[in-house]
Design a protein around this motif. Structure first.
Motif, PDB file in Angstrom:
ATOM      1  N   ILE A  91       0.849  -1.200   0.000  1.00 19.81           N
ATOM      2  CA  ILE A  91       0.000   0.000   0.000  1.00 19.81           C
ATOM      3  C   ILE A  91       0.879   1.243   0.000  1.00 19.81           C
ATOM      4  O   ILE A  91       1.822   1.359   0.788  1.00 19.81           O
ATOM      5  CB  ILE A  91      -0.926   0.032   1.233  1.00 19.81           C
ATOM      6  N   GLN A  92       0.562   2.173  -0.879  1.00 16.94           N
ATOM      7  CA  GLN A  92       1.211   3.483  -0.897  1.00 16.94           C
ATOM      8  C   GLN A  92       0.145   4.555  -0.653  1.00 16.94           C
ATOM      9  O   GLN A  92      -0.920   4.544  -1.270  1.00 16.94           O
ATOM     10  CB  GLN A  92       1.892   3.757  -2.237  1.00 16.94           C
ATOM     11  N   ALA A  93       0.451   5.475   0.255  1.00 20.05           N
ATOM     12  CA  ALA A  93      -0.404   6.639   0.489  1.00 20.05           C
ATOM     13  C   ALA A  93       0.361   7.889   0.098  1.00 20.05           C
ATOM     14  O   ALA A  93       1.504   8.084   0.511  1.00 20.05           O
ATOM     15  CB  ALA A  93      -0.827   6.717   1.949  1.00 20.05           C
ATOM     16  N   THR A  94      -0.265   8.738  -0.704  1.00 21.27           N
ATOM     17  CA  THR A  94       0.355   9.978  -1.163  1.00 21.27           C
ATOM     18  C   THR A  94      -0.516  11.151  -0.757  1.00 21.27           C
ATOM     19  O   THR A  94      -1.717  11.168  -1.050  1.00 21.27           O
ATOM     20  CB  THR A  94       0.525   9.988  -2.690  1.00 21.27           C
ATOM     21  N   HIS A  95       0.094  12.105  -0.076  1.00 21.72           N
ATOM     22  CA  HIS A  95      -0.580  13.364   0.227  1.00 21.72           C
ATOM     23  C   HIS A  95      -0.115  14.373  -0.810  1.00 21.72           C
ATOM     24  O   HIS A  95       1.041  14.798  -0.816  1.00 21.72           O
ATOM     25  CB  HIS A  95      -0.231  13.829   1.634  1.00 21.72           C
ATOM     26  N   ASP A 129      -8.758  23.357  -2.740  1.00 25.62           N
ATOM     27  CA  ASP A 129      -7.863  23.985  -3.716  1.00 25.62           C
ATOM     28  C   ASP A 129      -6.408  23.827  -3.306  1.00 25.62           C
ATOM     29  O   ASP A 129      -5.522  24.479  -3.860  1.00 25.62           O
ATOM     30  CB  ASP A 129      -8.186  25.469  -3.860  1.00 25.62           C
ATOM     31  N   TYR A 130      -6.130  22.928  -2.345  1.00 22.78           N
ATOM     32  CA  TYR A 130      -4.795  22.853  -1.750  1.00 22.78           C
ATOM     33  C   TYR A 130      -4.213  21.445  -1.724  1.00 22.78           C
ATOM     34  O   TYR A 130      -3.009  21.277  -1.866  1.00 22.78           O
ATOM     35  CB  TYR A 130      -4.852  23.413  -0.337  1.00 22.78           C
ATOM     36  N   ARG A 131      -5.090  20.408  -1.585  1.00 24.64           N
ATOM     37  CA  ARG A 131      -4.520  19.079  -1.381  1.00 24.64           C
ATOM     38  C   ARG A 131      -5.542  17.990  -1.692  1.00 24.64           C
ATOM     39  O   ARG A 131      -6.754  18.236  -1.724  1.00 24.64           O
ATOM     40  CB  ARG A 131      -4.027  18.915   0.054  1.00 24.64           C
ATOM     41  N   TYR A 132      -5.048  16.787  -1.891  1.00 27.33           N
ATOM     42  CA  TYR A 132      -5.867  15.589  -2.001  1.00 27.33           C
ATOM     43  C   TYR A 132      -4.966  14.381  -1.759  1.00 27.33           C
ATOM     44  O   TYR A 132      -3.738  14.513  -1.654  1.00 27.33           O
ATOM     45  CB  TYR A 132      -6.581  15.505  -3.355  1.00 27.33           C
ATOM     46  N   TRP A 133      -5.568  13.210  -1.638  1.00 24.74           N
ATOM     47  CA  TRP A 133      -4.825  11.976  -1.375  1.00 24.74           C
ATOM     48  C   TRP A 133      -4.916  11.022  -2.565  1.00 24.74           C
ATOM     49  O   TRP A 133      -5.915  11.008  -3.289  1.00 24.74           O
ATOM     50  CB  TRP A 133      -5.378  11.242  -0.157  1.00 24.74           C
ATOM     51  N   THR A 134      -3.884  10.206  -2.723  1.00 22.36           N
ATOM     52  CA  THR A 134      -3.922   9.077  -3.641  1.00 22.36           C
ATOM     53  C   THR A 134      -3.533   7.827  -2.860  1.00 22.36           C
ATOM     54  O   THR A 134      -2.454   7.781  -2.252  1.00 22.36           O
ATOM     55  CB  THR A 134      -2.964   9.264  -4.820  1.00 22.36           C
ATOM     56  N   ILE A 135      -4.434   6.846  -2.857  1.00 23.40           N
ATOM     57  CA  ILE A 135      -4.183   5.583  -2.164  1.00 23.40           C
ATOM     58  C   ILE A 135      -4.089   4.506  -3.234  1.00 23.40           C
ATOM     59  O   ILE A 135      -5.039   4.271  -3.992  1.00 23.40           O
ATOM     60  CB  ILE A 135      -5.316   5.246  -1.168  1.00 23.40           C
ATOM     61  N   LYS A 136      -2.922   3.868  -3.332  1.00 22.54           N
ATOM     62  CA  LYS A 136      -2.693   2.859  -4.362  1.00 22.54           C
ATOM     63  C   LYS A 136      -2.042   1.642  -3.722  1.00 22.54           C
ATOM     64  O   LYS A 136      -1.452   1.736  -2.637  1.00 22.54           O
ATOM     65  CB  LYS A 136      -1.769   3.407  -5.464  1.00 22.54           C
ATOM     66  N   GLY A 137      -2.122   0.526  -4.442  1.00 15.03           N
ATOM     67  CA  GLY A 137      -1.438  -0.647  -3.928  1.00 15.03           C
ATOM     68  C   GLY A 137      -1.733  -1.889  -4.725  1.00 15.03           C
ATOM     69  O   GLY A 137      -2.419  -1.865  -5.743  1.00 15.03           O
ATOM     70  N   VAL A 138      -1.172  -2.957  -4.242  1.00 16.71           N
ATOM     71  CA  VAL A 138      -1.468  -4.289  -4.769  1.00 16.71           C
ATOM     72  C   VAL A 138      -2.094  -5.050  -3.611  1.00 16.71           C
ATOM     73  O   VAL A 138      -1.405  -5.452  -2.665  1.00 16.71           O
ATOM     74  CB  VAL A 138      -0.193  -4.988  -5.281  1.00 16.71           C
ATOM     75  N   PHE A 139      -3.435  -5.194  -3.675  1.00 15.82           N
ATOM     76  CA  PHE A 139      -4.199  -5.757  -2.569  1.00 15.82           C
ATOM     77  C   PHE A 139      -4.575  -7.204  -2.878  1.00 15.82           C
ATOM     78  O   PHE A 139      -4.951  -7.518  -4.018  1.00 15.82           O
ATOM     79  CB  PHE A 139      -5.493  -4.978  -2.339  1.00 15.82           C
ATOM     80  N   PRO A 140      -4.507  -8.072  -1.871  1.00 13.08           N
ATOM     81  CA  PRO A 140      -5.033  -9.429  -2.061  1.00 13.08           C
ATOM     82  C   PRO A 140      -6.560  -9.404  -2.009  1.00 13.08           C
ATOM     83  O   PRO A 140      -7.163  -8.416  -1.591  1.00 13.08           O
ATOM     84  CB  PRO A 140      -4.443 -10.195  -0.875  1.00 13.08           C
ATOM     85  N   GLU A 141      -7.177 -10.464  -2.424  1.00 14.25           N
ATOM     86  CA  GLU A 141      -8.633 -10.593  -2.320  1.00 14.25           C
ATOM     87  C   GLU A 141      -8.961 -11.729  -1.363  1.00 14.25           C
ATOM     88  O   GLU A 141      -8.383 -12.820  -1.478  1.00 14.25           O
ATOM     89  CB  GLU A 141      -9.250 -10.866  -3.688  1.00 14.25           C
ATOM     90  N   PRO A 142      -9.857 -11.523  -0.423  1.00 13.34           N
ATOM     91  CA  PRO A 142     -10.536 -10.256  -0.125  1.00 13.34           C
ATOM     92  C   PRO A 142      -9.642  -9.331   0.694  1.00 13.34           C
ATOM     93  O   PRO A 142      -8.715  -9.774   1.365  1.00 13.34           O
ATOM     94  CB  PRO A 142     -11.752 -10.703   0.678  1.00 13.34           C
ATOM     95  N   PHE A 143      -9.971  -8.059   0.625  1.00  9.36           N
ATOM     96  CA  PHE A 143      -9.240  -7.038   1.384  1.00  9.36           C
ATOM     97  C   PHE A 143     -10.254  -5.973   1.797  1.00  9.36           C
ATOM     98  O   PHE A 143     -10.953  -5.405   0.955  1.00  9.36           O
ATOM     99  CB  PHE A 143      -8.152  -6.402   0.524  1.00  9.36           C
ATOM    100  N   THR A 144     -10.359  -5.748   3.093  1.00  7.91           N
ATOM    101  CA  THR A 144     -11.307  -4.755   3.605  1.00  7.91           C
ATOM    102  C   THR A 144     -10.582  -3.864   4.596  1.00  7.91           C
ATOM    103  O   THR A 144      -9.866  -4.339   5.484  1.00  7.91           O
ATOM    104  CB  THR A 144     -12.503  -5.428   4.298  1.00  7.91           C
TER     105      THR A 144
END
Length: 778
Positions: A577-581, A600-615
């Motif tokens: 999992i990668q979290a980007t601010h 108008d200043y920021r947002y997040w990007t959450i990316k990764g390689v998740f197994p199934e199932p993943f909650t």
């Protein structure tokens, strides 16, 4: 900058006349007309009780212009007793407003060499940091002032051309009682016993330096000596400390040899006579070969290792090459701050370096512009911020960005070339750009425009990507986008690293080169790709703070400096999992939504390689007082969060829970998905039934809420004319006109998914009177 060979002969004669008539604060500085070749500073007495000095200084000067008939030197707060020019006494000198004007009996021109000797005495100036200090039975100088502008403070203890560009060699003599020592820079030539209870120390620096790097420290010192076997020669190492601190020296400088070895390997052979530190009451200051180092930092442990490494690196960055004006201080301090972190990568491992740089970078992005009155270009930092975050920490992150841009092999070779080509000169960022371009064969104008000459920081993101599976490989096309944190500017010649992973986290790495707002590249990847990332190892220092982790078990995981945590509740295998601010404006809605705005200043990007199932549940931080002060304005604003799978999709509502008041708190998103998340605000009060008791329950009620069918609304505001139902991503779903000022109206959801919606009560002029969050359950 020097103006020789520009001003006409007639103009220079007029300038000399103006100087002579005591127009001391002309726009022309002493260094524009003369150059000091050598200083011989003779401190005849340093009175620890009266806190005064009695001294003389001989300056060997070369004119820079024709027919110069006056010399102008700087000397601050001290009384001039007499002046001699080539051993002839000058009686009509003037000394006002820190300027010593010395008229010449015969004009001089370039090629002439003149010795000026000045006798003076008095109590030297110091500010809270820089200047000439007395502390108990110790006296020492610090060559620059932090709050004093202009910062150069060589003039507090000897007459000089006090700027960053005039460089000379120095001989410093000091006569002190026999129970004291006088420590200067360079080589100790001799100690002479005067037979009267005093002795005289004589030091020589043969490499030309500006005035602020010359030094003296006087007091009861003991010497601890060492030697380092350098690339080209054995290098003496001296520690002059209080006698009681000698036992602490080995433990305080444990890895000195390792750090010198690293700096020589990466930046070239050490060019000075010795490595030297001297204990002082305050500091630290990179005086050439005689670094002022606070007594308290000689602590018998490695607590201040970063500090002595920082000051040592100045012997390359700051002393060997020097910024040509205070506004370019990043050339000194940004590179030294990079060095104080970089040595950790080599000696302690990349992980610690990455954490240190991330912390620094996060602080720069969060607060530098607020501390310093805006986004300052690195080559034009206002002097009130010379010794601030931009010059030091942002400068260091830009050096790291340059390192990533070029790659280590090219970068460090270019550093050696830069330091060799410009050795013992003062330079600008443009000079640095030119030398790096020459030594790398790469046009560096794009990088310097983007990172140095314009305020703010470029921001890079993946706009979209496609993966075409092939036999054992993948064709991956990645589209990237550039934004900016700070003043609008779109950089060219961008380089950013792309990382591609498969399901087993095997990694393929390449770079994309592009100019302008967007770019793309297509790569053949030697495995079945599943996900694409930018700059996983956090090398490029753009307007993002990110980090990745491997989550191997359920529970909460923090992503430092991203204002995001994840709480995994279901996991069958490890997840990457990668979290980007992102410190960049979130894209707005394609069709603007009334009463709704996104950050108008920021947002997040959450990316990764998740197994199934993943909650998992994501926790996002909001704060009016800091990050979201332009988004959250008042208590009538209600914080919301939106999601999109990638930049090609529109924002959509997700269910969330807010924990905290309107001004600061956390937003929890269950069933977290990969993609972007941004904060939004309804500029009307949107809240739960419980918090509505404070404001709108008396005019606007919804019941039942939640509901699996019909919602009823009770209205007791005579101004109400319309009820509107919105999805949480701002789409208007239904509009109900209130006839004859109805006090009750109903709404039956049609074919819509269950979830959270907003009911807004409006007046005739479309003003929002009240709102409710309603929950539809099928």
């Amino acid at each position: 900058m020097k103006t020789s060979n520009i001003t006409t002969k007639l103009g220079l004669m007029m300038l000399a006349f103006l100087f002579f008539t005591n127009k001391a604060h002309s726009d022309i500085s002493p260094g524009d007309t003369i150059h000091a070749v050598k200083y011989l500073i003779d401190l005849q007495e340093v009175d620890m009780v009266a806190k005064t000095i009695t001294a003389n200084t001989t300056i060997t000067l070369n004119p820079l212009v024709d027919n110069l008939d006056i010399f102008q030197l700087q000397l601050m707060q001290l009384t001039v007793d007499s002046v001699f020019v080539d051993q002839i006494k000058i009686t009509n000198f003037t000394h006002e407003d820190e300027i010593l004007n010395i008229p010449l009996m015969v004009p001089v021109s370039p090629g002439d060499t003149t010795d000026v000797k000045v006798y003076y005495h008095g109590q030297p100036f110091h500010e809270s940091w820089g200047g000439f200090h007395y502390s108990g039975s110790y006296a020492f100088n610090l060559g620059v002032g932090i709050s004093w502008i202009p910062h150069n403070l060589g003039k507090t203890w000897f007459p000089c051309i006090d700027d960053f560009t005039d460089r000379a060699i120095y001989e410093v003599k000091a006569t002190v009682p026999e129970d004291m020592m006088a420590i200067g820079g360079g080589q100790l030539l001799e100690v002479t016993n005067n037979g009267n209870g005093t002795h005289t120390f004589r030091w020589l620096i043969n490499n030309p330096i500006p005035t602020y790097l010359a030094s003296i420290a006087i007091g009861d010192y003991a010497l601890v000596e060492d030697t380092y076997n350098g690339i080209e020669r054995d290098i003496p190492i001296t520690y002059y400390v209080r006698p009681s601190d000698t036992i602490k020296v080995p433990g305080s400088f444990t890895r000195m040899h390792d750090i010198i070895a690293l700096f020589e390997d990466k930046f070239g052979a050490y060019d000075w006579h010795r490595v030297g530190y001297v204990g002082t009451a305050i500091g630290a200051m990179e005086h050439a070969t005689n670094i002022a180092y606070p007594h308290g930092c000689i602590s018998n442990n490695s607590q201040y290792e970063y500090l002595y490494a920082h000051e040592l690196s100045h012997m390359w960055f700051g002393d060997k090459v020097t910024c040509d004006k205070a506004e370019e201080m990043w050339i000194n301090e940004g590179w030294a701050t990079f060095c104080e972190n970089y040595y950790v990568e080599v000696l302690d491992g990349p992980s610690l370096y990455k954490v240190q740089m991330r912390n620094m970078h996060a602080d720069v992005l969060y607060s530098c512009h607020t501390e310093e009155g805006g986004y300052q270009p690195l080559n034009n930092i206002p002097q009130e911020y010379t010794y601030g975050t931009s010059a030091y920490d942002k400068g260091a992150t830009v050096v790291q960005a340059l390192r990533a841009y070029l790659g280590d092999d090219i970068f460090f070779d270019a550093c050696k070339g830069y330091l060799e080509d410009l050795a013992f000169t003062s330079l600008s960022s443009y000079d640095m750009e030119a030398v790096f371009s020459q030594n790398t064969g790469i046009d560096m104008s794009g990088f310097f425009n983007n990172w140095v000459y314009h305020g703010g920081t470029p921001h890079y993101s993946i706009d979209s990507f496609s993966i075409v599976p092939q036999t054992g490989t993948s064709e991956v096309t990645v589209y990237v986008k550039q934004k900016r944190k700070g003043p609008a500017f779109m950089g060219d010649d961008n380089i950013i690293e792309i990382n591609i992973l498969d399901e087993e986290w095997h990694r393929f790495t390449d770079t994309i080169h592009f100019s302008g707002e967007t770019g793309y590249t297509t790569m053949i990847v030697p495995f079945n790709a599943v996900e694409v990332f930018l700059d996983l190892e956090e090398k490029y220092m753009d307007a993002t703070v990110d980090n990745y982790t491997l989550v191997k078990e359920t529970g909460e995981t923090a992503f430092p400096d991203t204002y995001f945590n994840i709480d995994v509740s279901e996991l069958t295998d490890s997840a990457f999992i990668q979290a980007t601010h992102n410190y960049a404006p979130a894209d707005t809605f394609a069709i603007p939504v009334p009463d709704l705005r996104v950050s108008d200043y920021r947002y997040w990007t959450i990316k990764g390689v998740f197994p199934e199932p993943f909650t998992a549940t994501g926790r996002f931080f909001y704060s009016k007082s800091g990050l979201d002060n332009t988004l959250i304005i008042s208590a009538s604003d209600s914080i919301v969060i939106f999601y999109r799978r990638d930049a090609g999709m529109e924002w959509e509502a997700v269910d969330f829970t807010v924990v905290g008041p309107w001004s600061i708190g956390y937003i929890y998103v269950d069933n977290l998905q990969m993609g972007d998340y941004t904060l939004g605000v309804w500029d009307i009060s949107v809240s739960t039934e419980e918090t509505n008791m404070e404001g709108h329950d008396n005019i606007f009620k919804a019941f039942p809420n939640p509901s699996s069918g019909k919602f009823n609304f009770a209205i007791s505001d005579d101004n109400a004319s319309r009820l509107e139902i919105y999805s949480f991503d701002g789409k208007l779903l239904e509009q109900i006109e209130l006839k004859d000022r109805s006090s009750e109206v109903s709404w039956i959801p049609g074919n819509i998914p269950d979830g959270t919606y907003i009911a807004v009560l409006r007046s005739n002029n479309k003003k929002a009177l009240a709102s409710k969050k309603i929950v539809y359950i099928k």
